[in-house]
Scaffold this motif. Structure first.
Motif, mmCIF file in Angstrom:
data_model
loop_
_atom_site.group_PDB
_atom_site.id
_atom_site.type_symbol
_atom_site.label_atom_id
_atom_site.label_comp_id
_atom_site.label_asym_id
_atom_site.label_seq_id
_atom_site.Cartn_x
_atom_site.Cartn_y
_atom_site.Cartn_z
ATOM 1 N N GLY A 230 19.997 117.257 27.094
ATOM 2 C CA GLY A 230 20.917 118.064 27.993
ATOM 3 C C GLY A 230 21.678 117.556 29.020
ATOM 4 O O GLY A 230 22.199 118.127 29.923
ATOM 5 N N ARG A 231 21.938 116.176 28.906
ATOM 6 C CA ARG A 231 22.622 115.461 29.713
ATOM 7 C C ARG A 231 24.256 115.207 29.002
ATOM 8 O O ARG A 231 24.132 115.223 27.819
ATOM 9 C CB ARG A 231 22.178 114.188 30.108
ATOM 10 N N ARG A 232 25.288 115.094 29.720
ATOM 11 C CA ARG A 232 26.497 114.920 29.215
ATOM 12 C C ARG A 232 26.651 113.640 28.261
ATOM 13 O O ARG A 232 25.987 112.432 28.391
ATOM 14 C CB ARG A 232 27.630 114.751 30.434
ATOM 15 N N LEU A 233 27.192 113.967 27.279
ATOM 16 C CA LEU A 233 27.212 113.046 26.174
ATOM 17 C C LEU A 233 27.999 111.742 26.616
ATOM 18 O O LEU A 233 28.888 111.873 27.285
ATOM 19 C CB LEU A 233 28.042 113.653 24.893
ATOM 20 N N ALA A 234 27.375 110.681 26.312
ATOM 21 C CA ALA A 234 27.845 109.231 26.719
ATOM 22 C C ALA A 234 27.762 108.338 25.318
ATOM 23 O O ALA A 234 26.840 108.416 24.676
ATOM 24 C CB ALA A 234 27.165 108.836 28.054
ATOM 25 N N LYS A 235 28.209 107.249 25.767
ATOM 26 C CA LYS A 235 28.416 106.119 24.790
ATOM 27 C C LYS A 235 27.019 105.550 24.568
ATOM 28 O O LYS A 235 26.690 105.020 23.588
ATOM 29 C CB LYS A 235 29.371 105.006 25.041
ATOM 30 N N ARG A 236 26.078 105.687 25.600
ATOM 31 C CA ARG A 236 24.878 105.110 25.580
ATOM 32 C C ARG A 236 23.925 105.952 24.586
ATOM 33 O O ARG A 236 22.626 105.485 24.175
ATOM 34 C CB ARG A 236 24.207 105.106 26.993
ATOM 35 N N ASP A 237 24.505 106.951 24.205
ATOM 36 C CA ASP A 237 23.630 108.146 23.516
ATOM 37 C C ASP A 237 23.491 107.653 21.991
ATOM 38 O O ASP A 237 23.026 108.285 21.019
ATOM 39 C CB ASP A 237 23.940 109.504 23.478
ATOM 40 N N GLY A 238 24.255 106.520 21.660
ATOM 41 C CA GLY A 238 24.264 106.043 20.181
ATOM 42 C C GLY A 238 25.365 106.184 19.241
ATOM 43 O O GLY A 238 26.506 105.804 19.906
ATOM 44 N N ALA A 239 25.344 106.740 18.251
ATOM 45 C CA ALA A 239 26.608 106.803 17.254
ATOM 46 C C ALA A 239 27.433 107.785 17.736
ATOM 47 O O ALA A 239 27.448 109.049 16.911
ATOM 48 C CB ALA A 239 26.096 106.902 15.856
ATOM 49 N N VAL A 240 28.240 107.713 18.766
ATOM 50 C CA VAL A 240 28.874 108.716 19.188
ATOM 51 C C VAL A 240 30.622 108.437 19.287
ATOM 52 O O VAL A 240 31.289 109.442 19.579
ATOM 53 C CB VAL A 240 28.610 109.206 20.723
ATOM 54 N N THR A 241 31.061 107.447 18.907
ATOM 55 C CA THR A 241 32.308 107.222 18.613
ATOM 56 C C THR A 241 32.721 107.183 17.168
ATOM 57 O O THR A 241 32.059 107.089 16.262
ATOM 58 C CB THR A 241 32.593 105.754 19.028
ATOM 59 N N ASP B 192 31.560 104.297 15.420
ATOM 60 C CA ASP B 192 29.990 104.352 15.157
ATOM 61 C C ASP B 192 29.932 105.257 13.895
ATOM 62 O O ASP B 192 28.868 104.935 12.953
ATOM 63 C CB ASP B 192 29.443 105.008 16.112
ATOM 64 N N GLN B 193 30.456 106.249 14.009
ATOM 65 C CA GLN B 193 30.448 107.323 12.765
ATOM 66 C C GLN B 193 30.915 106.732 11.507
ATOM 67 O O GLN B 193 30.284 106.909 10.330
ATOM 68 C CB GLN B 193 31.429 108.640 13.048
ATOM 69 N N ALA B 194 31.683 105.851 11.555
ATOM 70 C CA ALA B 194 32.281 105.290 10.362
ATOM 71 C C ALA B 194 31.291 104.252 9.794
ATOM 72 O O ALA B 194 31.398 104.115 8.535
ATOM 73 C CB ALA B 194 33.585 104.405 10.475
ATOM 74 N N ALA B 195 30.560 103.488 10.861
ATOM 75 C CA ALA B 195 29.404 102.880 10.363
ATOM 76 C C ALA B 195 28.111 103.405 9.715
ATOM 77 O O ALA B 195 27.401 102.887 8.794
ATOM 78 C CB ALA B 195 28.913 102.054 11.512
ATOM 79 N N LEU B 196 28.138 104.764 9.850
ATOM 80 C CA LEU B 196 27.359 105.668 9.135
ATOM 81 C C LEU B 196 27.771 106.328 7.995
ATOM 82 O O LEU B 196 27.406 107.179 7.222
ATOM 83 C CB LEU B 196 26.909 106.788 10.020
ATOM 84 N N GLY B 197 29.184 105.733 7.664
ATOM 85 C CA GLY B 197 29.784 106.338 6.228
ATOM 86 C C GLY B 197 30.547 107.284 6.370
ATOM 87 O O GLY B 197 30.872 108.365 5.413
ATOM 88 N N LEU B 198 30.817 108.053 7.616
ATOM 89 C CA LEU B 198 31.573 109.230 8.068
ATOM 90 C C LEU B 198 32.733 108.959 8.507
ATOM 91 O O LEU B 198 33.003 108.245 9.419
ATOM 92 C CB LEU B 198 30.842 110.079 9.022
ATOM 93 N N GLY B 199 33.746 109.374 7.782
ATOM 94 C CA GLY B 199 35.188 109.012 8.141
ATOM 95 C C GLY B 199 35.950 110.071 9.004
ATOM 96 O O GLY B 199 35.046 110.960 9.498
ATOM 97 N N PRO B 200 37.135 109.942 9.617
ATOM 98 C CA PRO B 200 37.739 110.915 10.529
ATOM 99 C C PRO B 200 37.690 112.252 10.153
ATOM 100 O O PRO B 200 37.481 113.042 10.998
ATOM 101 C CB PRO B 200 39.272 110.343 10.724
ATOM 102 N N GLN B 201 38.038 112.587 8.978
ATOM 103 C CA GLN B 201 37.848 113.918 8.517
ATOM 104 C C GLN B 201 36.314 114.535 8.639
ATOM 105 O O GLN B 201 36.446 115.905 8.760
ATOM 106 C CB GLN B 201 38.433 114.147 6.824
ATOM 107 N N ASP B 202 35.457 113.676 8.144
ATOM 108 C CA ASP B 202 34.022 114.174 8.382
ATOM 109 C C ASP B 202 33.724 114.400 9.871
ATOM 110 O O ASP B 202 33.041 115.479 10.012
ATOM 111 C CB ASP B 202 33.066 113.008 7.702
#
Length: 295
Positions: free
Chosen positions: A230-241, A244-254
């Motif tokens: 419930g805290r404001r999302l921040a880069k320390r929260d993990g795969a949030v950029t 980061d998402q690309a490293a998980l196999g998710l592209g910009p359209q995803d």
């Protein structure tokens, strides 16, 4: 429909996270759906990280956002801020403040300081008292009101605190509240879409705009993206950029599909384009609660 403009104005202090991209998407939708231009401004007066601006703009392009004209940078607009400060000084609406950061924090938490407002410690210093202080002063607004009202397209009328806020910091840099008001006025921005954590800044900014004889924009404060706690999302929260998402196999359209689903503009995993989102857009249907993003 408006002939004005909306804007997105990030600070180039690091990569944008999904909450930032979501707010940018909302600002774009609000602007484009009302016939406004959409402008990009970098608030780079401090906290600049090398390469951050380029990565931010690339990420915004990658999910499909476009903007009008060239990118404006606050660091190249200092003459505008100084001109506004001079006008306020000439009308007797400023004073020097010699308080340290610690003194300001202590003063703002004092029992007689309403809602944590700066209580005017340096407001009436004499010339002799000023001469006895060796610190370089900041410059504060000599406010004639203690609160001011603004209208928000989502939240309605909001009346909030206005104190003697800083116009120019002790290091000579224009303060955020001054720079953003001057920029919005000079750029013809009449719609400000941003996170609702900035709602309490709006009365100060609207009041300052009135003193500078600038029009007050339409405010739209949108719900934030929060983490699982419930805290404001921040880069320390993990795969949030986006990276980061690309490293998980998710592209910009995803990622765009995830953002669209969070705004109830698409179903789960439904691929969408910006054109489709604009056709589906209805601000009345915008979720009014924070988006919880779990990595």
């Amino acid at each position: 429909m408006s002939t004005g403009a909306g804007r997105f104005a990030p600070s180039p202090s690091g990569d944008l996270h999904l909450g930032n991209l979501r707010t940018a998407l909302l600002a774009w939708l609000f602007a484009r759906s009302t016939g406004r231009k959409f402008l990009m401004r970098m608030e780079d007066l401090d906290r600049v990280r090398s390469g951050a601006e380029e990565r931010q703009l690339a990420d915004l392009h990658a999910i499909g956002l476009d903007w009008d004209g060239t990118v404006v940078r606050q660091s190249q607009r200092t003459a505008l801020y100084e001109d506004a400060i001079t006008r306020l000084q000439e009308s007797g609406r400023t004073y020097e403040c010699f308080c340290t950061r610690r003194e300001i924090l202590e003063a703002a938490s004092a029992p007689h300081a309403p809602d944590g407002a700066y209580p005017g410690t340096c407001r009436n210093l004499t010339s002799t008292e000023k001469a006895s202080i060796s610190r370089t002063p900041a410059l504060r607004l000599r406010s004639e009101v203690t609160n001011f009202s603004v209208d928000d397209a989502l939240l309605g009328r909001f009346r909030g605190l206005v104190d003697d806020f800083v116009l120019r910091r002790a290091d000579g840099v224009a303060a955020y509240n001054l720079a953003v008001v001057v920029d919005d006025g000079e750029q013809g921005i009449d719609q400000v879409v941003r996170g609702d954590d900035l709602l309490t800044s709006s009365p100060r900014q609207a009041y300052l705009a009135s003193l500078l004889q600038l029009p007050t924009p339409t405010y739209v404060h949108v719900p934030l993206a929060l983490n699982a706690q419930g805290r404001r999302l921040a880069k320390r929260d993990g795969a949030v950029t986006l990276e980061d998402q690309a490293a998980l196999g998710l592209g910009p359209q995803d990622v765009l599909a995830v953002l669209a689903q969070s705004l109830e503009l698409a179903g789960p995993n439904e691929p969408v384009t910006m054109t489709e989102l604009l056709a589906r857009w209805n601000p009345k249907s915008l979720p009014r609660t924070p988006w919880i993003f779990e990595t």
